[in-house]
Design an enzyme around this catalytic site. Structure first.
Site, PDB file in Angstrom:
ATOM      1  N   GLY B  84       0.805  -1.224   0.000  1.00  0.00           N
ATOM      2  CA  GLY B  84       0.000   0.000   0.000  1.00  0.00           C
ATOM      3  C   GLY B  84       0.831   1.264   0.000  1.00  0.00           C
ATOM      4  O   GLY B  84       1.947   1.289   0.521  1.00  0.00           O
ATOM      5  N   ARG B 148       1.150  -5.923  -4.912  1.00  0.00           N
ATOM      6  CA  ARG B 148       1.136  -6.813  -3.754  1.00  0.00           C
ATOM      7  C   ARG B 148       1.615  -8.238  -4.067  1.00  0.00           C
ATOM      8  O   ARG B 148       1.460  -9.131  -3.242  1.00  0.00           O
ATOM      9  CB  ARG B 148      -0.275  -6.846  -3.150  1.00  0.00           C
ATOM     10  CG  ARG B 148      -0.696  -5.502  -2.573  1.00  0.00           C
ATOM     11  CD  ARG B 148      -2.048  -5.539  -1.866  1.00  0.00           C
ATOM     12  NE  ARG B 148      -2.423  -4.203  -1.417  1.00  0.00           N
ATOM     13  CZ  ARG B 148      -2.052  -3.649  -0.258  1.00  0.00           C
ATOM     14  NH1 ARG B 148      -1.308  -4.332   0.574  1.00  0.00           N
ATOM     15  NH2 ARG B 148      -2.427  -2.432   0.068  1.00  0.00           N
ATOM     16  N   ASP B 179       5.816  -7.818   5.774  1.00  0.00           N
ATOM     17  CA  ASP B 179       5.822  -8.941   4.837  1.00  0.00           C
ATOM     18  C   ASP B 179       6.849  -8.738   3.724  1.00  0.00           C
ATOM     19  O   ASP B 179       7.599  -9.652   3.382  1.00  0.00           O
ATOM     20  CB  ASP B 179       4.446  -9.087   4.174  1.00  0.00           C
ATOM     21  CG  ASP B 179       3.518  -9.954   5.010  1.00  0.00           C
ATOM     22  OD1 ASP B 179       3.947 -10.431   6.081  1.00  0.00           O
ATOM     23  OD2 ASP B 179       2.363 -10.132   4.590  1.00  0.00           O
ATOM     24  N   LYS B 205       8.446   0.706   5.397  1.00  0.00           N
ATOM     25  CA  LYS B 205       7.301   1.511   4.986  1.00  0.00           C
ATOM     26  C   LYS B 205       6.015   0.935   5.533  1.00  0.00           C
ATOM     27  O   LYS B 205       5.828  -0.273   5.488  1.00  0.00           O
ATOM     28  CB  LYS B 205       7.212   1.503   3.454  1.00  0.00           C
ATOM     29  CG  LYS B 205       5.966   2.135   2.902  1.00  0.00           C
ATOM     30  CD  LYS B 205       5.270   1.276   1.857  1.00  0.00           C
ATOM     31  CE  LYS B 205       4.596   0.071   2.489  1.00  0.00           C
ATOM     32  NZ  LYS B 205       3.669  -0.631   1.597  1.00  0.00           N
ATOM     33  N   THR B 206       5.144   1.718   6.053  1.00  0.00           N
ATOM     34  CA  THR B 206       3.732   1.415   6.255  1.00  0.00           C
ATOM     35  C   THR B 206       3.085   2.486   7.095  1.00  0.00           C
ATOM     36  O   THR B 206       3.582   2.847   8.159  1.00  0.00           O
ATOM     37  CB  THR B 206       3.444   0.045   6.921  1.00  0.00           C
ATOM     38  OG1 THR B 206       2.119   0.076   7.438  1.00  0.00           O
ATOM     39  CG2 THR B 206       4.363  -0.273   8.070  1.00  0.00           C
ATOM     40  N   ASP B 208       0.521   2.111   8.692  1.00  0.00           N
ATOM     41  CA  ASP B 208      -0.083   1.486   9.874  1.00  0.00           C
ATOM     42  C   ASP B 208       0.807   1.572  11.111  1.00  0.00           C
ATOM     43  O   ASP B 208       0.335   1.379  12.225  1.00  0.00           O
ATOM     44  CB  ASP B 208      -0.383   0.007   9.601  1.00  0.00           C
ATOM     45  CG  ASP B 208      -1.464  -0.167   8.561  1.00  0.00           C
ATOM     46  OD1 ASP B 208      -2.045   0.853   8.135  1.00  0.00           O
ATOM     47  OD2 ASP B 208      -1.734  -1.317   8.155  1.00  0.00           O
TER      48      ASP B 208
END
Lengths: 554, 554
Positions: B84, B148, B179, B205-206, B208
């Site tokens: 994402g 993805r 992941d 990266k994220t 979240d």
């Protein structure tokens, strides 16, 4: 709410000094007022002259460099925030307050709490330096609150006058939209007819942008709200263009007019933006709208782009003639035959019954709607039994119907793409943002001008700041007689004086600019990413007015 | 997408020069690398040592002032954006690019298009000055796209190696979440085991925020995303406090961890913020959660405040033990007995059948759900027949159940307020915002550091920039062995090496800070209004890291 903690931006914004038009930057005593010729209403002049015997036809007022001997009068003023929140309301109050105190430190500004009901119920707070300072350049209407009470009955007019007299007010300032300013005009007239000198001044507020005309270039709050929505639309557009797998259907606040959607489209260049006024003018059906969106999906898909952005004005449904007719019939049917309808327990029985009772045309429209929208129409009704149009999830309705249409096209072999859609609704996100520099300056100037109009003893005027596409120093401050913007319209079965609502003009420059580009934007991804509103930094980033304003003034 | 028009902010952001840690500001030749002692994985060391025979246990690397003779090597590097979108991805690429070109103008950076599949399919673009300049300090992953695809089969590993060899790459940089970085570790090991020197470097990266640990203080994108959501929540809070008539239920992206919701709560001080990790830990039922929200509604109403703000993490449902169980049973039931289920046509028959087949406990939970949520659970299933948890409108579920509970309380005479609720979901709005100064600086530094790690010939490392609560000049750049952050976890029935996901720690400082205040925030309106992300202006407005980071580092 006792503010316990301030964000760094809020602290920084307290220090911002809003810009004023040049004529208003000097000592108060060095500002003079000039008047133009007598004015006329936009229509129904004779009737309006009767209704506004004391306030009709006043001249336009302008403030320029010069002199006056009224600005140091001791004044007592009450201010009301009316209707939905719009960024900058607190700065209007700050402008009035600073003008009053500069004129005479003994002057008093009181804020009526919770909207017009604060006036009726004498619920108010006197504004002090420290109280005012907590709200400078901030969003929201939480300083004194707002409300939607209309002053309409004889009793309410009488109460307004009694309270204004008890508080020894020289003037009341009403900060509101078209309805609230119509109310301000009536109150101004009433106060004079009752033999008092209490003045009423309006200030043009609404994020919807539908209170504007030749003399009011824009209502305050529109600038900040559209910039907030455009930030989000741009971010989503960038996401769509990065992920390349979703169509985003974005509904935007703006019940009566599509100015917000149109401005956001000009700022962000989405693939599709529906304009309610065009749909009504062309008498488009829901099916036509859906098929047109589906066609764009198909074209983009054939270019390998299974993603997109669609902007939808909140009021769309009511502008689609057949939907408007359907809703009217439903309201009528479910009110008249409530007893029979109540007997039906299953959704299937209810829809069958409703379809049998509607006209053939409306029945056919109803039948084609997705089940959840049918349910909203039948179940989500207000206390008067009417369909709650604002609760209808138009963005989901369109997604559902476009999906269905694409399945048909797929079966017919003319579409083989993937369609995955997400829905959004932006409205509340923009109504209470920190006002943009434009709105902070504009609102402060409007408030300061309202004070000047009061000092000049004027009533029934709307505070007006013009030439807004230029830097603030070049803005022109003055007052526009409220009656000048009025005509007679049917409301609840009788003709009422109202300020005419400004819808998107299909021959206007903003819409024409959109039309010029929309076919390209539909198929070629052309998104623009405005980013978050900036309050500091280069002027071209921080101080630009909306594209709509720029085009209308060009 | 050919960019035809740039927003004023985008033009201005092109000029922004990201800040680097002091050690990285000097000539490349004046940077030296230092190594610590050998490292161990966080758990399952023996097994991981077997799996990562060539890359396990490497020392932590740090860059300091000194000298090196490797930074001018001619290098060919490929970069992948995985998963994402997160704000700052383009700046990571810019940092790698500028480092490479500064080291040796003949060095080459290629971008694999559309994520890891670009590597497998040899779909790439060589990055040039002009191409890079169009994306500096911008949001989104549209420069080269993301995807993805997981590199998991033997064939995929072999394809990756073949393409990397064909392109004569010295290294591949994988920009991704937990992941993707697990994948990077596997790829690093594989490349060595296959006898090549091709290096693999990861970048954390994220949005979240769930890829962090003792060595990775935060993943990039979190800062910008939470600031964007906090802007909107603050605006809505100000609207709620002005209008005083709506409860806003706001769902926030973040499927696995509640870091986003928690940080937004710390920034905006809503009345309620649900934290999934706490709910799971306390094994709370949906009924308990609903009753607790309703209790707050009642208390606030008795204080005259019929409005509020509720933050809900996207992944909530899966953290409520009974809902998790219900969903598991439904997935199982609808897969196994699909034929029987398909025979039922009406919703009533379907629900009755489902309830009869579920365990008594799950049946009872299902029965209490609002009908539209029951429908989502039964109908909105993915191609494998599983319930699409991310599509469940948790915010509406809670509104519906709170409404029901309030009716009960009303009947019992313990509540007499008004409850009108609106729902929002913020996620896509924040993933592609222009990176905050923090993310712009952090990402550029991460990219530059990734280049330095490559020049040093390292592989299986995650680019690391630490000391992030201090000004950028004091940041410390280095590399953390990927294996150091790994353990073995059950995935699809077998034990796999994975980077451990960082959930909200209930004994951590950010959550404890929230707990300390939440009872006050629940009943006394204490909203904070962060406003839009600022890129220019006072440093305390523009350059502050998140509250979570500050607390964790204090």
């Amino acid at each position: 709410m006792k503010t316990l903690q301030l964000s760094p931006l809020q602290k920084a914004r307290y220090e911002y000094q809003p810009k004023l038009p040049k004529a208003l930057q000097s000592d108060l005593a060095s500002i003079s007022v000039e008047f133009g010729a007598a004015t006329e209403a936009i229509a129904d002049q004779a009737r309006l002259k009767e209704l506004f015997a004391k306030t009709y036809g006043k001249p336009i007022a302008s403030f320029t460099s010069g002199s006056n001997d009224v600005s140091s009068k001791l004044l007592r003023v009450g201010v009301i925030l009316s209707g939905g929140q719009a960024p900058g309301g607190h700065n209007v109050i700050a402008g009035i307050y600073d003008g009053l105190k500069k004129g005479n430190p003994e002057s008093v500004l009181i804020g009526f709490k919770g909207g017009p009901s604060g006036l009726l119920e004498k619920d108010y707070v006197e504004i002090t330096d420290s109280f005012m300072d907590e709200y400078r350049n901030t969003g929201g209407f939480d300083m004194i609150g707002s409300g939607r009470t209309k002053i309409s009955t004889d009793q309410q007019f009488a109460d307004s006058l009694r309270v204004a007299k008890e508080l020894q007010l020289n003037a009341v300032v009403v900060i509101g939209g078209d309805d609230s300013n119509t109310n301000a005009a009536l109150l101004a007239e009433y106060f004079i007819q009752e033999g008092t000198n209490i003045q009423v001044i309006g200030v043009p507020k609404t994020i919807d942008g539908d209170l504007k005309n030749e003399y009011i270039e824009t209502s305050f709050g529109f600038d900040t709200a559209v910039k907030t929505y455009a930030e989000l639309i741009g971010n989503i557009g960038r996401d769509a263009n990065s992920a390349k797998k979703y169509w985003h259907f974005i509904k935007l606040m703006g019940r009566s007019a599509s100015h917000i959607a149109l401005e956001c489209a000009l700022q962000t260049r989405p693939n599709i933006c529906l304009i309610s006024e065009e749909i009504a003018e062309k008498k488009q059906t829901l099916e036509q709208i859906v098929n047109s969106i589906a066609d764009t999906v198909v074209t983009r898909s054939s270019n390998g782009e299974n993603f997109g952005l669609v902007l939808i004005p909140e009021g769309l449904i009511e502008f689609i003639p057949e939907m408007n007719e359907l809703i009217a019939q439903l309201n009528d049917l479910l009110a008249k035959e409530a007893a029979e309808y109540e007997k039906l327990s299953s959704f299937e029985d209810q829809t069958a019954w409703v379809i049998s009772k509607l006209s053939a045309a409306s029945g056919a429209v109803f039948k084609e709607l997705p089940a959840d929208i049918q349910k909203q129409l039948l179940m989500d009704r207000d206390p008067h039994g009417n369909v709650q149009v604002s609760r209808i999830e138009t963005e989901k309705l369109l997604i559902g119907m476009v999906e269905k249409r694409l399945v048909e096209l797929q079966k017919a072999g003319s579409y083989s793409g993937k369609f995955s859609a997400l829905n959004h609704f932006f409205g509340y996100e923009g109504r209470c943002a920190f006002p943009s520099n434009f709105d902070a300056d504009y609102c402060y100037s409007l408030g300061y001008t309202a004070f000047l109009l009061i000092a000049q003893g004027l009533t029934g005027y709307l505070s007006s700041v013009r030439n807004l596409d230029k830097p603030a120093a070049e803005w022109q401050a003055g007052g526009i007689p409220l009656t000048m913007m009025m005509n007679m319209e049917q409301r609840h079965g009788s003709a009422k004086p109202v300020i005419r609502k400004a819808l998107v003009e299909l021959d206007g420059k903003p819409f024409q600019e959109f039309v010029k580009h929309r076919q390209i934007w539909a198929t070629q991804t052309s998104y623009v990413f405005p980013g978050a509103i900036q309050y500091y930094g280069p002027a071209e980033v921080c101080d630009q007015p909306t594209i709509t304003l720029g085009l209308e003034r060009s």
